[in-house]
Structure formats: C-alpha cells, structure tokens
Scaffold this motif. Sequence first.
Motif, PDB file in Angstrom:
ATOM      1  N   PRO A 145       2.902   5.444   8.173  1.00  0.00           N
ATOM      2  CA  PRO A 145       2.384   5.552   6.807  1.00  0.00           C
ATOM      3  C   PRO A 145       2.471   4.225   6.043  1.00  0.00           C
ATOM      4  N   ALA A 146       3.494   3.426   6.317  1.00  0.00           N
ATOM      5  CA  ALA A 146       3.629   2.121   5.639  1.00  0.00           C
ATOM      6  C   ALA A 146       2.474   1.194   6.011  1.00  0.00           C
ATOM      7  N   VAL A 147       2.066   1.194   7.269  1.00  0.00           N
ATOM      8  CA  VAL A 147       0.942   0.348   7.699  1.00  0.00           C
ATOM      9  C   VAL A 147      -0.349   0.812   7.022  1.00  0.00           C
ATOM     10  N   VAL A 148      -0.562   2.105   6.984  1.00  0.00           N
ATOM     11  CA  VAL A 148      -1.764   2.642   6.343  1.00  0.00           C
ATOM     12  C   VAL A 148      -1.764   2.291   4.852  1.00  0.00           C
ATOM     13  N   ALA A 149      -0.605   2.367   4.217  1.00  0.00           N
ATOM     14  CA  ALA A 149      -0.512   2.028   2.793  1.00  0.00           C
ATOM     15  C   ALA A 149      -0.864   0.561   2.555  1.00  0.00           C
ATOM     16  N   VAL A 150      -0.395  -0.321   3.425  1.00  0.00           N
ATOM     17  CA  VAL A 150      -0.744  -1.737   3.296  1.00  0.00           C
ATOM     18  C   VAL A 150      -2.246  -1.914   3.479  1.00  0.00           C
ATOM     19  N   LEU A 151      -2.802  -1.313   4.525  1.00  0.00           N
ATOM     20  CA  LEU A 151      -4.237  -1.435   4.791  1.00  0.00           C
ATOM     21  C   LEU A 151      -5.063  -1.004   3.583  1.00  0.00           C
ATOM     22  N   ARG A 152      -4.671   0.074   2.940  1.00  0.00           N
ATOM     23  CA  ARG A 152      -5.436   0.612   1.817  1.00  0.00           C
ATOM     24  C   ARG A 152      -5.414  -0.305   0.595  1.00  0.00           C
ATOM     25  N   ARG A 153      -4.549  -1.270   0.564  1.00  0.00           N
ATOM     26  CA  ARG A 153      -4.525  -2.234  -0.551  1.00  0.00           C
ATOM     27  C   ARG A 153      -5.643  -3.275  -0.423  1.00  0.00           C
ATOM     28  N   TYR A 154      -6.215  -3.377   0.755  1.00  0.00           N
ATOM     29  CA  TYR A 154      -7.238  -4.383   1.050  1.00  0.00           C
ATOM     30  C   TYR A 154      -8.619  -3.751   1.041  1.00  0.00           C
ATOM     31  N   PRO A 155      -9.647  -4.565   0.834  1.00  0.00           N
ATOM     32  CA  PRO A 155     -11.019  -4.059   0.985  1.00  0.00           C
ATOM     33  C   PRO A 155     -11.242  -3.633   2.443  1.00  0.00           C
TER      34      PRO A 155
END
Length: 182
Positions: A145-155
């Motif tokens: 979930p932490a990786v997905v959360a980081v990804l979602r911060r980017y376009p």
Amino acid sequence: MTGDASEIDLSKQDLREVTAFAAVCAEAVLEIFEADQPDDSRPRDAVGAAWEFARGGERGRSLRDTASAALKAAKCADTTAAREAAWSAMSAAGAAYLHPLAKATQVKHILGAGAYAARAAELVAGDDRSVGAETLEQVVHRATPAVVAVLRRYPTAPTGGGRVGELIRALDAGLRSLPLVE
C-alpha cells in the motif's frame, strides 16, 4: 519536501518502500541475466545495493555505482531478455533516486524494474505478451500500500517508451486501480 505545486511529498521511508518493491521485481528475473552471463554479478550487486538502502542503508555511491555497472552489464548481454533483466536490476538501484517532482517521467523510477522484468519474461517465452501480462499481475501483488500511495502522488505514466513503456503504463493503471488502503 513540499513547497511549490510541482513538488511531491516524499520521505526517505517512501524511497525505501519504492526501492524494496523495485528490488523484489528485479530479483525475480536475475536468473535470466545469469543464465546468459554466469560470471557477471553486476546486476545482482545492483539489486543487493537496492536492498541495502531499502533496509536502512544510506543512499549514496554504492547505489549509483552498481546501477551504472548493471547498465554496462546489459550492454554485454548476448540476448535481449538478459539485457532487459539487467535493466531491471539497474532500475532497482535507481529507484532510490526517485525525485519529488510532479512529472510523469518519475513514474519510471517506481515501475521501471517491474516493467523491465515483465519484458524479460516475455522475451524468454518467445515474445509471448500473455507472459508479460501474467508477470505484471505478479508485480501488482508485490506492491505494498505504501508503494501505491507514492505512485498516486505522481501523474500517470507518460506515453512512448516502446514495449517497456506499454508495460509501465499497464502496471501504472493496474496499481492505481487498487482500492485505497489507509
């Protein structure tokens, strides 16, 4: 690390999570490179350096040097699949250098190792795209979930990049479609 609208909030722990994810992805295809170049440890060294950082080490020269060495190893590979596997390892070490810039090109730092791993698996299977799709499914399941959360911060991932670019975009879409986990 916030301030202007083009900056992403990104902690050292976020970088460690992304790097661990990339290392897991690259580790899965190291054997493809090693079957091609059994005496060349450079991609494995890059994955080892990624793990060292992910587990609390410093982000420094070792990561840069091993990523560069894995890139050079890719140029020595006899097969395209082995080259893609070495690029996956290079991407794992490079994941620690994800920048806090709201640019789609940064998504490759997060997803590059997984996409190169999927491409390597496709090529070993005679360029079978269904193998790439299966590999991407496995990569999606490896993401925390932490990786997905980081990804979602980017376009979202940018266009272009050939087959690996397609795999990055498919992986990006797959991870962004996961339910939000608090």
